[in-house]
Design a protein around this motif. Structure first.
Motif, mmCIF file in Angstrom:
data_model
loop_
_atom_site.group_PDB
_atom_site.id
_atom_site.type_symbol
_atom_site.label_atom_id
_atom_site.label_comp_id
_atom_site.label_asym_id
_atom_site.label_seq_id
_atom_site.Cartn_x
_atom_site.Cartn_y
_atom_site.Cartn_z
ATOM 1 N N ILE A 36 0.839 -1.191 0.000
ATOM 2 C CA ILE A 36 0.000 0.000 0.000
ATOM 3 C C ILE A 36 0.877 1.245 0.000
ATOM 4 C CG2 ILE A 36 -1.676 1.329 1.355
ATOM 5 C CD1 ILE A 36 -2.755 -1.382 2.341
ATOM 6 N N TYR A 37 1.931 1.185 0.810
ATOM 7 C CA TYR A 37 2.850 2.316 0.895
ATOM 8 C C TYR A 37 3.447 2.624 -0.469
ATOM 9 C CZ TYR A 37 7.004 4.924 2.442
ATOM 10 O OH TYR A 37 7.983 5.857 2.616
ATOM 11 N N GLN A 38 3.771 1.590 -1.245
ATOM 12 C CA GLN A 38 4.361 1.778 -2.556
ATOM 13 C C GLN A 38 3.313 1.824 -3.665
ATOM 14 O OE1 GLN A 38 7.254 -1.407 -2.872
ATOM 15 N NE2 GLN A 38 8.844 -0.118 -1.984
ATOM 16 N N LYS A 39 2.038 1.750 -3.293
ATOM 17 C CA LYS A 39 0.942 1.821 -4.253
ATOM 18 C C LYS A 39 1.064 0.742 -5.333
ATOM 19 C CE LYS A 39 0.317 6.771 -3.509
ATOM 20 N NZ LYS A 39 0.273 8.131 -4.123
ATOM 21 N N LEU A 40 1.299 -0.484 -4.873
ATOM 22 C CA LEU A 40 1.384 -1.611 -5.782
ATOM 23 C C LEU A 40 0.011 -2.226 -5.976
ATOM 24 C CD1 LEU A 40 4.613 -3.242 -4.377
ATOM 25 C CD2 LEU A 40 4.413 -1.822 -6.406
ATOM 26 N N SER A 41 -0.114 -2.998 -7.043
ATOM 27 C CA SER A 41 -1.403 -3.612 -7.344
ATOM 28 C C SER A 41 -1.652 -4.827 -6.468
ATOM 29 C CB SER A 41 -1.435 -4.040 -8.809
ATOM 30 O OG SER A 41 -0.550 -5.138 -9.024
ATOM 31 N N ARG A 42 -2.907 -5.213 -6.369
ATOM 32 C CA ARG A 42 -3.260 -6.428 -5.638
ATOM 33 C C ARG A 42 -2.637 -7.642 -6.300
ATOM 34 N NH1 ARG A 42 -9.687 -5.880 -4.954
ATOM 35 N NH2 ARG A 42 -9.425 -5.005 -7.052
ATOM 36 N N GLU A 43 -2.481 -7.592 -7.624
ATOM 37 C CA GLU A 43 -1.860 -8.706 -8.342
ATOM 38 C C GLU A 43 -0.392 -8.868 -7.933
ATOM 39 O OE1 GLU A 43 -3.706 -6.379 -9.699
ATOM 40 O OE2 GLU A 43 -5.475 -7.567 -10.279
ATOM 41 N N ASP A 44 0.298 -7.746 -7.747
ATOM 42 C CA ASP A 44 1.691 -7.805 -7.301
ATOM 43 C C ASP A 44 1.794 -8.441 -5.918
ATOM 44 O OD1 ASP A 44 2.921 -6.702 -9.522
ATOM 45 O OD2 ASP A 44 2.727 -4.649 -8.795
ATOM 46 N N VAL A 45 0.913 -8.028 -5.028
ATOM 47 C CA VAL A 45 0.935 -8.569 -3.665
ATOM 48 C C VAL A 45 0.602 -10.056 -3.676
ATOM 49 C CG1 VAL A 45 -0.084 -8.423 -1.375
ATOM 50 C CG2 VAL A 45 0.334 -6.335 -2.678
ATOM 51 N N ALA A 46 -0.401 -10.443 -4.455
ATOM 52 C CA ALA A 46 -0.784 -11.858 -4.542
ATOM 53 C C ALA A 46 0.369 -12.690 -5.089
ATOM 54 C CB ALA A 46 -2.020 -12.016 -5.416
#
Length: 234
Positions: free
Chosen positions: A131-141
């Motif tokens: 969230i801090y780096q504003k990454l996508s949910r796909e990246d986190v998954a």
């Protein structure tokens, strides 16, 4: 590995580092762990359970323990520098000396999975950092699935063994000046230019939150090198 703490608490990560002692011998390390480990009502990240009796078990010895040696975890050759072969060979010879304590050592060429496969930009898949780096949910998954694959790979190897043993790092220690100079400037034949290149064998323990320790294994070019033991969290 029993005392997780956060260097990134401002963004919610508690998986980046783990507290542990630096000690001259096993008994001192066990004494320090007895102080550090266990629950504390003031610590939001501690495990809510009693610490093991570290001092009570160190006199049992290592006879009968089963270790798995790996040269590079199946991916470390990517990070090799000119001195790496000598470092790994020196550590490997020192590790073989553990046989004199009754330890069984089996060598494996298996690939364990690259702890950096998820990419440093998503920092181990931590949702707070994402969230801090504003990454996508796909990246986190993706990062979390990579961590799951790493977990299973290490679990398989440790199913019938006590520890994984390797060099702690395949490099000799640079000077502070060399490190600062080369940090962001990759150059052929020079020391690694990025933390990931310097920690290819130690990163997995941090990613997984599993216990690991580095022990002295001799010298290369007059500088100390060590071997790492990684164990299961239970």
């Amino acid at each position: 590995g029993r005392v997780p703490r956060s260097d990134w608490s401002h963004i919610g990560s508690s998986a980046m580092s783990h507290s542990g002692p630096i000690a001259r011998d096993v008994r001192d390390a066990a004494t320090m762990m007895s102080v550090l480990a266990g629950w504390d009502g003031r610590d939001l990240f501690c495990l809510p359970e009693e610490a093991p009796d570290y001092l009570g078990s160190i006199d049992k010895g290592a006879n009968g323990m089963r270790l798995v040696w790996t040269d590079d975890f199946g991916h470390g050759d990517t990070f090799m520098t000119p001195e790496s072969t000598r470092v790994v060979d020196t550590v490997k010879r020192a590790a073989q000396g553990l046989r004199g304590l009754g330890v069984e050592i089996e060598e494996t060429k298996a690939g364990f999975g690259d702890p950096f496969a998820a990419g440093s930009r998503i920092m181990l898949g931590d949702a707070g950092l994402a969230i801090y780096q504003k990454l996508s949910r796909e990246d986190v998954a993706f990062a979390r699935e990579e961590r799951a694959r790493l977990w299973e790979a290490y679990r398989r190897v440790l199913a019938d063994n006590n520890f994984i043993i390797s060099a702690t790092t395949p490099h000799v220690a640079p000077t502070r000046e060399d490190w600062a100079t080369a940090w962001g400037v990759p150059e052929a034949g020079k020391m690694p230019a990025h933390m990931g290149h310097y920690t290819p064998y130690t990163a997995a323990a941090n990613v997984l939150g599993w216990p690991a320790i580095s022990l002295p294994a001799g010298f290369v070019d007059g500088l100390p090198v060590g071997f790492q033991l990684i164990g299961k969290p239970d």
